[in-house]
Scaffold this active site. Structure first.
Site, PDB file in Angstrom:
ATOM      1  N   ASP A 183       0.845  -1.199   0.000  1.00 17.60           N
ATOM      2  CA  ASP A 183       0.000   0.000   0.000  1.00 17.60           C
ATOM      3  C   ASP A 183       0.884   1.254   0.000  1.00 17.60           C
ATOM      4  OD1 ASP A 183      -2.540   1.045  -0.156  1.00 17.60           O
ATOM      5  OD2 ASP A 183      -2.922   1.031   2.004  1.00 17.60           O
ATOM      6  N   SER A 189      -3.435   0.268   4.750  1.00 15.82           N
ATOM      7  CA  SER A 189      -3.192  -1.172   4.658  1.00 15.82           C
ATOM      8  C   SER A 189      -1.715  -1.517   4.611  1.00 15.82           C
ATOM      9  CB  SER A 189      -3.930  -1.748   3.443  1.00 15.82           C
ATOM     10  OG  SER A 189      -5.301  -1.832   3.715  1.00 15.82           O
ATOM     11  N   ASP A 229      -3.808  -3.140  -5.858  1.00 12.82           N
ATOM     12  CA  ASP A 229      -3.203  -1.784  -5.910  1.00 12.82           C
ATOM     13  C   ASP A 229      -1.720  -1.750  -6.302  1.00 12.82           C
ATOM     14  OD1 ASP A 229      -5.680  -1.030  -5.057  1.00 12.82           O
ATOM     15  OD2 ASP A 229      -5.038  -0.203  -3.133  1.00 12.82           O
ATOM     16  N   ASP A 408     -12.037  -0.674   5.506  1.00  9.82           N
ATOM     17  CA  ASP A 408     -10.997  -0.214   4.570  1.00  9.82           C
ATOM     18  C   ASP A 408      -9.848   0.493   5.279  1.00  9.82           C
ATOM     19  OD1 ASP A 408     -12.433  -1.053   2.297  1.00  9.82           O
ATOM     20  OD2 ASP A 408     -13.567   0.822   2.244  1.00  9.82           O
TER      21      ASP A 408
HETATM   22  C1  BGC Z   1      -6.864  -4.860   4.651  1.00 10.54           C
HETATM   23  C2  BGC Z   1      -6.613  -6.325   4.842  1.00 10.54           C
HETATM   24  C3  BGC Z   1      -7.907  -7.100   4.694  1.00 10.54           C
HETATM   25  C4  BGC Z   1      -8.579  -6.745   3.378  1.00 10.54           C
HETATM   26  C5  BGC Z   1      -9.928  -7.409   3.240  1.00 10.54           C
HETATM   27  C6  BGC Z   1      -7.563  -4.609   3.335  1.00 10.54           C
HETATM   28  O1  BGC Z   1      -7.917  -3.273   3.230  1.00 10.54           O
HETATM   29  O2  BGC Z   1      -5.669  -4.162   4.713  1.00 10.54           O
HETATM   30  O3  BGC Z   1      -6.083  -6.548   6.118  1.00 10.54           O
HETATM   31  O4  BGC Z   1      -7.674  -8.474   4.751  1.00 10.54           O
HETATM   32  O5  BGC Z   1      -8.753  -5.362   3.272  1.00 10.54           O
HETATM   33  O6  BGC Z   1     -10.830  -6.916   4.151  1.00 10.54           O
END
Ligand code: BGC
Length: 453
Positions: A183, A189, A229, A408
């Protein structure tokens, strides 16, 4: 001596009583709030940044990856007969034809457990029933840390058994998501590996562990979305230092993932390709196609790479009834326009132009203030159900990649993973850490689902 004791006694009850509510935060880096949970919930470590009070009754919710139902679901496949043999055929076929055809999709018990726990906390009977029905809709499982990889073995074993007993082979849907410096253009993330600290070797080991699990179950077909991404960031965000610094490593890691998964013969990969509001801008189409094609070629044109995944964890419509005003200036205002515009450039450069499109949270349109808003968009509803009846020969299936209800990104501005997008006025708040359960957001997805649940 006396005075401090009195003072201590006076503040003690405050500590004793401080409890986080169900789904509230109860720990994690820098957390100074309550570390005990309201009765009926247990403080569970989600990641180093975040522990969450998860319901301890029923199936327990996320965090442990266990429990829940293990049934399967078929997506509609017009003109595709399902197998009638008593044992499933092997999935080790070349990547020709729609890989979703003739298979049932495994329902991940992890998500089923999250949904069951969420439904148990909804009092309105109609909403509760609708919420429960979400557990029967296939979503992808994200392997966002190496510690979750053993769960894949459990799911594959389960899917293999289901395939044998029904006579129809199974698909397990996964997201490969653990790049070092993950990310790179955002914060929400950021992952467990860093390039500076052995990240590439750690990632190769993560891929090896996924491969070791999948190898045990050649009769189960795996559909993998590769690194949401990551490549899109390399197309448009090389001005961000973390992304330009990560470029070589991302390419090496994604190449390794494709090559290792390809050897298995039962894994169909779709590289993540952002969405219409990202790579779909006319100026980005050619550079995007060039990057996908050159990576594909340098990986040895792996035959199990089936194409691209779009709109993963985003909110765009596949086919909007009219352009959302925020898309102004981009004729590719929805995913079908984006896909139709990108496909010729892919085809001419030798990349397999097949697509899957995430519609899990795209049920309600025209709710964002800007197209770039991606965090827990307020008022979102579950979208079109997974189906191979896509209306486009370029699109293998509509899918649900982001498990609806998983967050998110956090809206807590003091978190190390706080991204300002999660504090915008169109972002639902207060929001917990990325990937953890966001109950209020889930309830909205349920009530605003389109088509309705
Ligand atoms: C998160 C992950 C998660 C995924 C699905 C991402 O935004 O960083 O930890 O597994 O979303 O929910």
């Amino acid at each position: 001596m006396f005075t401090p004791l009195v003072a201590l006694l006076a503040i003690l009850p405050a500590f004793v009583n401080a409890q986080s509510p169900v789904w509230g935060q109860c720990g994690g880096q820098g957390w100074t709030g309550a570390t005990t949970c309201a009765s009926g919930s247990v403080c569970t470590v989600s990641n180093p940044y975040y522990s969450q009070c998860l319901p301890s009754t029923g199936n327990g919710g996320g965090g442990g990856g266990g429990g829940g139902t293990t049934t399967s679901s078929t997506v509609s496949q017009p003109g595709q007969p399902t197998s009638t043999s008593s044992s499933p055929t092997t999935s080790s076929t070349p990547a020709a034809g729609n890989p979703f055809a003739g298979h049932n999709i495994y329902l991940t018990p992890f998500y089923a457990a999250e949904v069951a726990a969420a439904a148990a906390n909804i009092s309105d009977a109609t909403t509760k029933a609708k919420a429960l029905s979400v557990a029967k809709i296939p979503t992808f499982t994200w392997f966002d840390t190496v510690s979750k990889v053993p769960d894949l073995g459990t799911y594959l074993a389960d899917a293999s058994a289901q395939g044998k007993s029904s006579g129809t082979p199974m698909i397990v849907q996964i997201v490969v998501y653990d790049l070092p410096d993950r990310d790179c253009a955002a914060l929400a993330s950021n992952g467990e590996f860093s390039i500076a600290n052995n990240g590439q070797a750690n990632y190769f080991n993560y891929i090896d562990q996924l491969v070791a699990q999948i190898k045990k179950f050649p009769d189960v077909r795996v559909i993998a979305v590769i690194e949401p991404d990551s490549l899109a960031n390399l197309v448009t965000n090389l001005n961000v230092q973390k992304c330009s610094n990560a470029q070589t490593t991302y390419l090496a890691c994604v190449t390794y993932a494709l090559q290792q998964l390809n050897k298995l013969g039962n894994v169909y990969s779709y590289l993540d390709a952002g969405h219409a509001g990202w790579l779909g801008w006319p100026a980005n189409l050619t550079p995007a196609a060039q990057l996908f094609a050159s990576l594909f070629k340098s990986a040895g044109s792996p035959n199990m790479v089936r194409g691209l995944a779009t709109n993963v964890a985003n909110y765009n419509a596949l086919s909007a009834s009219s352009p959302d005003p925020i898309t102004q200036g981009n004729s590719n205002y929805d995913e079908i326009h984006y896909i139709n515009a990108l496909a010729p450039a892919l085809q001419s450069s030798g990349f397999p132009a097949h697509f899957i499109v995430d519609q899990g949270r795209s049920g309600v349109q025209n709710i964002r203030q800007q197209w770039g808003d991606w965090c827990n968009v307020k008022g979102s509803g579950f979208g079109t159900r997974p189906t191979t009846n896509t209306g486009s020969s370029l699109i293998d299936s509509i899918v649900w990649v982001k498990p609806g209800g998983e967050c998110d990104g956090t809206s807590n501005s003091s978190s190390p993973r706080y991204d300002s997008h999660c504090g915008l006025s169109d972002a639902d708040q207060p929001a917990p850490e990325a990937g953890t359960w966001f109950q209020e957001f889930f309830v909205t997805l349920v009530t605003k689902a389109n088509p309705p649940l």
